[in-house]
Design an enzyme around this catalytic site. Structure first.
Site, PDB file in Angstrom:
ATOM      1  N   ASN A  11     -12.844 -21.054  31.247  1.00 48.91           N
ATOM      2  CA  ASN A  11     -13.604 -21.767  30.220  1.00 48.91           C
ATOM      3  C   ASN A  11     -15.101 -21.869  30.518  1.00 48.91           C
ATOM      4  O   ASN A  11     -15.870 -22.274  29.652  1.00 48.91           O
ATOM      5  CB  ASN A  11     -13.032 -23.174  30.019  1.00 48.91           C
ATOM      6  N   ILE A  14     -18.115 -17.948  35.889  1.00 47.63           N
ATOM      7  CA  ILE A  14     -17.655 -16.591  36.152  1.00 47.63           C
ATOM      8  C   ILE A  14     -16.399 -16.269  35.349  1.00 47.63           C
ATOM      9  O   ILE A  14     -16.275 -15.166  34.790  1.00 47.63           O
ATOM     10  CB  ILE A  14     -17.396 -16.405  37.663  1.00 47.63           C
ATOM     11  N   VAL A  54      -3.900 -25.618  37.866  1.00 47.96           N
ATOM     12  CA  VAL A  54      -3.209 -24.698  38.772  1.00 47.96           C
ATOM     13  C   VAL A  54      -2.585 -25.397  39.975  1.00 47.96           C
ATOM     14  O   VAL A  54      -1.932 -24.752  40.794  1.00 47.96           O
ATOM     15  CB  VAL A  54      -4.147 -23.567  39.254  1.00 47.96           C
ATOM     16  N   TYR A 145     -14.348 -25.624  51.369  1.00 50.20           N
ATOM     17  CA  TYR A 145     -14.519 -24.532  50.405  1.00 50.20           C
ATOM     18  C   TYR A 145     -14.456 -23.176  51.098  1.00 50.20           C
ATOM     19  O   TYR A 145     -13.772 -22.251  50.638  1.00 50.20           O
ATOM     20  CB  TYR A 145     -15.859 -24.705  49.692  1.00 50.20           C
ATOM     21  N   LYS A 149     -11.684 -20.182  50.487  1.00 51.39           N
ATOM     22  CA  LYS A 149     -12.099 -18.870  50.002  1.00 51.39           C
ATOM     23  C   LYS A 149     -11.839 -17.772  51.040  1.00 51.39           C
ATOM     24  O   LYS A 149     -11.543 -16.623  50.678  1.00 51.39           O
ATOM     25  CB  LYS A 149     -13.575 -18.897  49.610  1.00 51.39           C
TER      26      LYS A 149
END
Length: 239
Positions: A11, A14, A54, A145, A149
């Site tokens: 939405n 990226i 998710v 983070y 990742k």
């Protein structure tokens, strides 16, 4: 050939740019979003927008069911949904560390596992995981983070080995600082400090990340799997 494509966190930023790129290329696109409203420009292009968190397995299953009923089995999955809860490690509550991994890493695991089900039957599929340059070079104040990742890289490469023989590729795109709502939250001094380390000297555009994702999902990239593609202006080179 039009493919059935699902993008999590489609939405904004990226994910949104990636959805536009696929839609404009004539593909059947579905995006998930956790909050706010369905993106009007995507809906106008015929994209399907499904509310989905998710971190919730039931919501993921429903999102896939709705997508499959409208577009057929998912052939291309872009696992993009992610959050940040930045802070120095010594001040970081455990729940902030866990929440970032739960969305960024566990969320990707859940959607990739669900997508692989139909891809294995079809003996075809493209899975693209959106990581970050931070996973390669680290960043103070982002241990949670960076861990999430970096985990995507190990996860993606392992999955590529598991399912490659069935015609499914799994690749990772690692964007650098990109003009999104997430980067807009950085103060000017921090943004300037980061850009001073970028050889190209500028912030990335979401459309530039989307182009890399579209390539890895295309037939032109059929012999690429387990790759990590930095799209970061050169900031992580050598890592």
């Amino acid at each position: 050939m039009a493919r059935s494509i699902l993008i999590t966190g489609g939405n904004r930023g990226i994910g949104h740019a990636t959805a536009l790129a696929f839609a404009d290329a004539g593909h059947k696109v579905a995006v998930t979003y956790r909050s706010g409203e369905a993106p009007a420009d995507l809906v106008e292009r015929g994209c399907l927008a499904v509310r989905c968190d998710v971190t919730e397995l039931e919501q993921i299953e429903l999102a896939f069911k709705v997508t499959e009923e409208a577009h057929g089995p998912v052939e291309v999955l872009v696992a993009n949904a992610g959050i940040t809860r930045d802070g120095l490690l010594m001040r970081m509550p455990e729940e902030d560390f866990a929440a970032v991994l739960e969305t960024n890493l566990f969320g990707a695991y859940r959607v990739a596992k669900r997508a692989a089900r139909s891809m294995l039957r079809a003996k075809y599929g493209r899975i693209v995981l959106i990581s970050s340059a931070v996973a390669l070079r680290g960043e103070a104040g982002q241990t949670n983070y960076a861990a999430s990742k970096a985990g995507l890289i190990g996860f993606g490469r392992s999955l590529a080995r598991e399912i490659g023989s069935r015609g499914i590729t799994v690749n990772v795109v690692a964007p650098g600082l990109t003009a999104t709502d997430m980067s807009a939250a950085l103060d000017e001094a921090r943004t300037t400090a980061i850009l001073e380390q970028v050889p190209l000297g500028r912030i990335g555009r979401p459309e530039e990340i989307a182009s890399a994702v579209a390539f890895l999902a295309s037939d032109a990239a059929a012999y690429i799997t387990g790759a990590v593609l930095p799209v970061d202006g050169g900031i992580s080179m050598g890592h």
